[in-house]
Write a protein that holds these residues in place. Structure first.
Motif, PDB file in Angstrom:
ATOM      1  N   ARG A  22      11.297   8.630  19.488  1.00  0.00           N
ATOM      2  CA  ARG A  22      12.724   8.886  19.240  1.00  0.00           C
ATOM      3  C   ARG A  22      13.552   7.688  19.677  1.00  0.00           C
ATOM      4  O   ARG A  22      14.510   7.291  18.992  1.00  0.00           O
ATOM      5  CB  ARG A  22      13.172  10.149  19.983  1.00  0.00           C
ATOM      6  N   GLU A  23      13.198   7.114  20.827  1.00  0.00           N
ATOM      7  CA  GLU A  23      13.909   5.947  21.338  1.00  0.00           C
ATOM      8  C   GLU A  23      13.825   4.790  20.347  1.00  0.00           C
ATOM      9  O   GLU A  23      14.778   4.016  20.183  1.00  0.00           O
ATOM     10  CB  GLU A  23      13.309   5.541  22.684  1.00  0.00           C
ATOM     11  N   ALA A  24      12.686   4.698  19.670  1.00  0.00           N
ATOM     12  CA  ALA A  24      12.478   3.631  18.686  1.00  0.00           C
ATOM     13  C   ALA A  24      12.910   4.038  17.287  1.00  0.00           C
ATOM     14  O   ALA A  24      12.787   3.239  16.348  1.00  0.00           O
ATOM     15  CB  ALA A  24      11.008   3.242  18.663  1.00  0.00           C
TER      16      ALA A  24
ATOM     17  N   GLU B 176       6.709  -6.114  13.291  1.00  0.00           N
ATOM     18  CA  GLU B 176       7.535  -6.116  14.486  1.00  0.00           C
ATOM     19  C   GLU B 176       7.930  -4.676  14.773  1.00  0.00           C
ATOM     20  O   GLU B 176       8.188  -3.892  13.852  1.00  0.00           O
ATOM     21  CB  GLU B 176       8.780  -6.995  14.321  1.00  0.00           C
ATOM     22  N   CYS B 177       7.903  -4.302  16.032  1.00  0.00           N
ATOM     23  CA  CYS B 177       8.325  -2.952  16.397  1.00  0.00           C
ATOM     24  C   CYS B 177       8.889  -2.973  17.810  1.00  0.00           C
ATOM     25  O   CYS B 177       8.733  -3.938  18.554  1.00  0.00           O
ATOM     26  CB  CYS B 177       7.170  -1.957  16.273  1.00  0.00           C
ATOM     27  N   TYR B 178       9.512  -1.896  18.162  1.00  0.00           N
ATOM     28  CA  TYR B 178      10.149  -1.729  19.463  1.00  0.00           C
ATOM     29  C   TYR B 178       9.155  -1.926  20.601  1.00  0.00           C
ATOM     30  O   TYR B 178       9.499  -2.439  21.663  1.00  0.00           O
ATOM     31  CB  TYR B 178      10.752  -0.327  19.499  1.00  0.00           C
ATOM     32  N   PHE B 179       7.898  -1.547  20.375  1.00  0.00           N
ATOM     33  CA  PHE B 179       6.924  -1.480  21.453  1.00  0.00           C
ATOM     34  C   PHE B 179       6.181  -2.790  21.716  1.00  0.00           C
ATOM     35  O   PHE B 179       5.543  -2.930  22.753  1.00  0.00           O
ATOM     36  CB  PHE B 179       5.919  -0.357  21.172  1.00  0.00           C
ATOM     37  N   CYS B 180       6.246  -3.732  20.807  1.00  0.00           N
ATOM     38  CA  CYS B 180       5.560  -5.005  21.045  1.00  0.00           C
ATOM     39  C   CYS B 180       6.537  -6.160  21.207  1.00  0.00           C
ATOM     40  O   CYS B 180       6.141  -7.324  21.202  1.00  0.00           O
ATOM     41  CB  CYS B 180       4.562  -5.303  19.922  1.00  0.00           C
ATOM     42  N   ALA B 181       7.817  -5.833  21.367  1.00  0.00           N
ATOM     43  CA  ALA B 181       8.819  -6.887  21.509  1.00  0.00           C
ATOM     44  C   ALA B 181       8.758  -7.562  22.874  1.00  0.00           C
ATOM     45  O   ALA B 181       9.095  -8.744  23.008  1.00  0.00           O
ATOM     46  CB  ALA B 181      10.217  -6.314  21.281  1.00  0.00           C
TER      47      ALA B 181
ATOM     48  N   LYS C 272       5.854  12.368  26.264  1.00  0.00           N
ATOM     49  CA  LYS C 272       6.003  10.917  26.376  1.00  0.00           C
ATOM     50  C   LYS C 272       6.053  10.265  24.996  1.00  0.00           C
ATOM     51  O   LYS C 272       6.890   9.392  24.731  1.00  0.00           O
ATOM     52  CB  LYS C 272       4.837  10.335  27.178  1.00  0.00           C
ATOM     53  N   MET C 273       5.134  10.668  24.110  1.00  0.00           N
ATOM     54  CA  MET C 273       5.058  10.061  22.784  1.00  0.00           C
ATOM     55  C   MET C 273       6.323  10.320  21.977  1.00  0.00           C
ATOM     56  O   MET C 273       6.892   9.398  21.375  1.00  0.00           O
ATOM     57  CB  MET C 273       3.842  10.608  22.034  1.00  0.00           C
ATOM     58  N   THR C 274       6.746  11.561  21.942  1.00  0.00           N
ATOM     59  CA  THR C 274       7.923  11.895  21.134  1.00  0.00           C
ATOM     60  C   THR C 274       9.178  11.235  21.691  1.00  0.00           C
ATOM     61  O   THR C 274      10.042  10.785  20.928  1.00  0.00           O
ATOM     62  CB  THR C 274       8.110  13.419  21.035  1.00  0.00           C
TER      63      THR C 274
END
Length: 362
Positions: free
Chosen positions: A23-25, A280-285, A17-19
């Protein structure tokens, strides 16, 4: 240069899940360039996955001794020794090998602390000699103790071993369930200063175990440690909490309970803090994704720790200072002492490792 080792003693599904998310981000290498794992508590397939990941990102993997698991009562120290030696011998591919340590807890009596310190030193020295010769230079003995005498006792023995990779320190104040959480104190700061000074004379760095919330990164840097590790990015995510660079944790989960309600933050305030910390990052948008998904919070937290380390390595002292000044009263209170230390470093002036009060991590 400060390095952060992502503490990952997790299952196969979590690694996948993490990787996949990183990778998606497009953040796999920044987040997992350095990994600390406890091979005794890893599924062999999961360990092999970390080995492949190490090759993919060109990073480093350190093997931890399971001293934490002794600390929380999941394995006895005597049982640990031979299991760990067998494991290390069977996996000669890691970059660092932490020698077996028995962590003193804050509640231990002075006699028990001395017993654990002596046991750690004696067993570590024997363990070092029993390691394959080609792996000895990768070993990291762990300094323990609550007094200057205990620290010096460890240093004298460890520095006489021969080639080692670094010195570790793990005798932070312990609290929480089963003494499973570490926090800094005046006493531990003083100990770190002694160890760093001794290590420098031998051309060695110092690794700090289990002390890695973003709010502490500036202080870790001020103490001139070479590296540190933490699993707080994952643990906090499980409680609905998220970090921002150089700040305390905040609860953004929809499932906030009365017990931790005082830690909750509105999305508007969180957004304002993101802007102030330049994060800013993919996960907190997306608010709902961050609130509802533990792994989104975990990956966000992991990137925040890495981002904090990058900021100190890039010398962004004014920006870091502004975050601390706008943080909790504890951080504002101690900021000037931390800033003086950083200014001394920047000017190449001699200074004594700070003996500052360390703010509580909220």
């Amino acid at each position: 240069m400060l390095d952060f080792y992502t503490s990952m003693t997790v299952c196969i599904s979590d690694i996948r899940k993490m990787t996949a998310l990183l990778r998606e981000a497009d953040q796999l290498a920044p987040a997992l360039s350095h990994i600390l794992t406890t091979p005794l508590f890893m599924n062999p397939t999961a360990l092999a996955m970390l080995r492949e990941l190490r090759t993919e990102v060109g990073g480093q993997i350190a093997f931890d001794s399971a001293g934490y698991y002794v600390q929380v009562g999941k394995i006895g120290y005597d049982e640990l020794y031979y299991k760990l030696l067998t494991c290390y011998r069977a996996n000669p591919w890691a970059d660092r090998y932490v020698l077996p340590d028995n962590v003193p807890c804050s509640q231990d009596s002075p006699d028990l602390v001395w017993q654990k310190v002596r046991q750690t030193v004696e067993m570590s020295c024997i363990f070092y000699q029993e390691m394959p010769r080609e792996l000895r230079a990768k070993c990291v003995p762990v300094v323990h103790g609550h007094t200057a005498e205990q620290i010096e006792y460890c240093l004298e023995r460890y520095l006489a071993l021969g080639d080692i990779a670094a010195l570790g320190f793990g005798s932070f104040s312990t609290n929480g369930k089963g003494n499973g959480s570490n926090s800094a104190s005046n006493q531990s700061n003083s100990s770190v200063g002694r160890i760093v000074q001794a290590a420098r004379q031998r051309g060695l760095g110092v690794h700090l175990f289990g002390l890695g919330v973003p709010a502490m990164v500036g202080l870790i840097d001020a103490l001139e440690a070479e590296s540190f590790d933490s699993a707080s990015w994952l643990k906090s995510a499980g409680f609905g909490q998220v970090f921002l660079p150089f700040t305390r944790s905040y609860n953004v989960s929809h499932r906030t309970t009365k017990k931790n309600f005082h830690r909750a933050v509105s999305w508007e305030d969180f957004t304002a803090m993101r802007e102030r910390t330049r994060h800013e990052c993919y996960f907190c948008a997306d608010r709902d994704q961050l609130s509802d998904k533990k792994m989104y919070r975990a990956m966000h937290n992991l990137l925040v720790v890495s981002e904090s380390v990058k900021a100190v390595n890039n010398g962004e002292h004014e920006h870091i200072a502004s975050i601390y000044e706008n943080g909790s009263p504890n951080y504002r209170r101690d900021f000037l002492k931390w800033q003086q230390t950083i200014k001394a470093k920047a000017s190449d002036l001699p200074f004594t490792s700070p003996r500052m009060p360390v703010p509580m991590i909220h």
